[in-house]
Design a protein around this motif. Structure first.
Motif, PDB file in Angstrom:
ATOM      1  N   ALA A  35      -0.779   1.216  -8.931  1.00  0.00           N
ATOM      2  CA  ALA A  35      -0.721   0.211  -9.988  1.00  0.00           C
ATOM      3  C   ALA A  35      -1.179   0.775 -11.330  1.00  0.00           C
ATOM      4  N   ARG A  36      -2.140   1.658 -11.286  1.00  0.00           N
ATOM      5  CA  ARG A  36      -2.650   2.223 -12.542  1.00  0.00           C
ATOM      6  C   ARG A  36      -1.546   2.920 -13.330  1.00  0.00           C
TER       7      ARG A  36
ATOM      8  N   GLN B  92       5.437   5.936  -2.759  1.00  0.00           N
ATOM      9  CA  GLN B  92       6.885   5.979  -2.942  1.00  0.00           C
ATOM     10  C   GLN B  92       7.342   4.834  -3.843  1.00  0.00           C
TER      11      GLN B  92
ATOM     12  N   VAL C 275      -1.109   7.672   2.943  1.00  0.00           N
ATOM     13  CA  VAL C 275       0.153   7.254   2.340  1.00  0.00           C
ATOM     14  C   VAL C 275       0.565   8.262   1.275  1.00  0.00           C
TER      15      VAL C 275
ATOM     16  N   GLU D  25      -3.843  -8.461   1.001  1.00  0.00           N
ATOM     17  CA  GLU D  25      -2.928  -8.972  -0.012  1.00  0.00           C
ATOM     18  C   GLU D  25      -3.669  -9.812  -1.055  1.00  0.00           C
TER      19      GLU D  25
ATOM     20  N   GLY E 162       1.255  -0.187  -5.318  1.00  0.00           N
ATOM     21  CA  GLY E 162       0.048  -0.209  -4.494  1.00  0.00           C
ATOM     22  C   GLY E 162      -1.207  -0.375  -5.334  1.00  0.00           C
ATOM     23  N   VAL E 163      -2.050  -1.319  -4.946  1.00  0.00           N
ATOM     24  CA  VAL E 163      -3.393  -1.393  -5.529  1.00  0.00           C
ATOM     25  C   VAL E 163      -4.267  -0.522  -4.634  1.00  0.00           C
ATOM     26  N   THR E 164      -4.271   0.739  -4.984  1.00  0.00           N
ATOM     27  CA  THR E 164      -4.646   1.871  -4.138  1.00  0.00           C
ATOM     28  C   THR E 164      -3.610   2.017  -3.013  1.00  0.00           C
ATOM     29  N   ASN E 165      -3.669   3.139  -2.319  1.00  0.00           N
ATOM     30  CA  ASN E 165      -2.773   3.336  -1.160  1.00  0.00           C
ATOM     31  C   ASN E 165      -3.545   3.264   0.145  1.00  0.00           C
ATOM     32  N   GLN E 166      -4.572   2.444   0.146  1.00  0.00           N
ATOM     33  CA  GLN E 166      -5.391   2.228   1.343  1.00  0.00           C
ATOM     34  C   GLN E 166      -5.128   0.819   1.879  1.00  0.00           C
ATOM     35  N   PRO E 167      -5.344   0.612   3.171  1.00  0.00           N
ATOM     36  CA  PRO E 167      -5.177  -0.732   3.726  1.00  0.00           C
ATOM     37  C   PRO E 167      -6.338  -1.628   3.322  1.00  0.00           C
TER      38      PRO E 167
ATOM     39  N   ASN F 140       7.752  -1.231  -6.366  1.00  0.00           N
ATOM     40  CA  ASN F 140       6.849  -1.316  -5.219  1.00  0.00           C
ATOM     41  C   ASN F 140       5.533  -0.693  -5.661  1.00  0.00           C
TER      42      ASN F 140
ATOM     43  N   MET G 283       0.809  -1.216   0.000  1.00  0.00           N
ATOM     44  CA  MET G 283       0.000   0.000   0.000  1.00  0.00           C
ATOM     45  C   MET G 283       0.846   1.272   0.000  1.00  0.00           C
ATOM     46  N   TYR G 284       2.153   1.135   0.258  1.00  0.00           N
ATOM     47  CA  TYR G 284       3.044   2.297   0.255  1.00  0.00           C
ATOM     48  C   TYR G 284       3.628   2.589  -1.125  1.00  0.00           C
ATOM     49  N   GLY G 285       3.376   1.711  -2.087  1.00  0.00           N
ATOM     50  CA  GLY G 285       4.024   1.811  -3.385  1.00  0.00           C
ATOM     51  C   GLY G 285       3.344   2.771  -4.347  1.00  0.00           C
ATOM     52  N   LEU G 286       3.865   2.834  -5.547  1.00  0.00           N
ATOM     53  CA  LEU G 286       3.296   3.687  -6.586  1.00  0.00           C
ATOM     54  C   LEU G 286       2.006   3.059  -7.113  1.00  0.00           C
TER      55      LEU G 286
END
Lengths: 180, 180
Positions: free
Chosen positions: A91-92, B166, B163, A135, A127-132, A125, A86-89
């Motif tokens: 996915a879109r 990054q 978030v 997996e 994120g499929v969105t940056n929300q919790p 890294n 969730m911390y990553g860039l």
């Protein structure tokens, strides 16, 4: 393009169902293998193998204690490593760039505590969105985007049963040894 | 278009983590509420509410013993009911037709044993593929398709943390009461 999934930090006592869902999602969305790390869990692996026996493959689940060795050899062989977090860039933004480069993909999904090193070892890294959330959902949506929805066209070999889709109710077809 | 998720047959002892992932996935992909049925699970609901307090909303989780009453009143109010099941019609074929009709959606995800009546009460029985995997991945991919990927644009209100995406590592921003 080969796609495998590396599941970090599995704990049989807490994660059995979530990790099972990770494995089945990986299979249903076209990955060829899940590599489990963390604690060994033969019962979980047997359960997944039983699904493969009935619903078809090819798909395997293996255990490797040394997850870093898995990542290192994947990269050495020319594959790329995508860590879902969730911390990553988003996915879109990232998927279009990695979809068509033809490199094999190792998709890393974390458990409770992901070692900081994973973030630096990964090529991406994401994120499929940056929300919790989960997996399981991250893996599914990432694979859906990577495949452009082609999970709906996948055929599984040597299946003993398959679903005949219905507007109402359930229909299963048993497939005999001749494939009929 | 309002989207809610009805989670059937929850069992706290076995399903706590999966149902939590269902709730968080529902929130992250833009549903306004999860309605839990099965056994009550105040601890699970508190955990989800805590995520909403920190990461923002609006999103709620409620318990209703009478799931059939939930479905009936949803339909009475003009909404439609979509049951996610591996036995259903492929989402790829069904989603375009239901995406743009403007009706509110109640998405039903099953637990261990889904009563046969659910298949007949639902307006649509929809499979995210016809392979066994996970209600978490089915919900996520269905929502992704329903929203055309707009989950990446969602903004959550009154979040205390967010978030900052990054390429490497983790960055969280704490938001003070003035929204800065």
């Amino acid at each position: 393009m080969d796609v495998k999934v590396l599941r970090l930090g599995h704990r049989p006592s807490r994660d059995a169902r979530i990790t099972t869902h990770v494995c089945l999602t990986a299979r249903a969305f076209g990955a060829s293998e899940v590599i489990l790390s963390g604690e060994e869990d033969p019962k979980l692996m047997e359960g997944v193998e039983d699904v493969v026996r009935r619903w078809g493959g090819p798909f395997s689940v293996v255990y490797r204690r040394n997850w870093q060795g898995v990542i290192d050899s994947w990269k050495k062989d020319g594959g790329e490593v995508i860590h879902l977090t969730m911390y990553g860039l988003p996915a879109r933004d990232v998927v279009p760039g990695i979809k068509d480069n033809g490199k094999d993909k190792l998709i890393v999904v974390g458990g409770a505590r992901v070692p900081g090193k994973v973030y630096s070892l990964a090529d991406y890294n994401v994120g499929v969105t940056n929300q919790p959330h989960s997996e399981v959902s991250s893996l599914a949506v990432f694979m859906h985007m990577l495949l452009d929805g082609a999970e709906f066209d996948l055929k599984f070999e040597d299946a003993r049963i398959e679903v005949i889709p219905q507007a109402r109710g359930k229909m299963l077809r048993e497939i005999d040894d001749d494939g009929d």
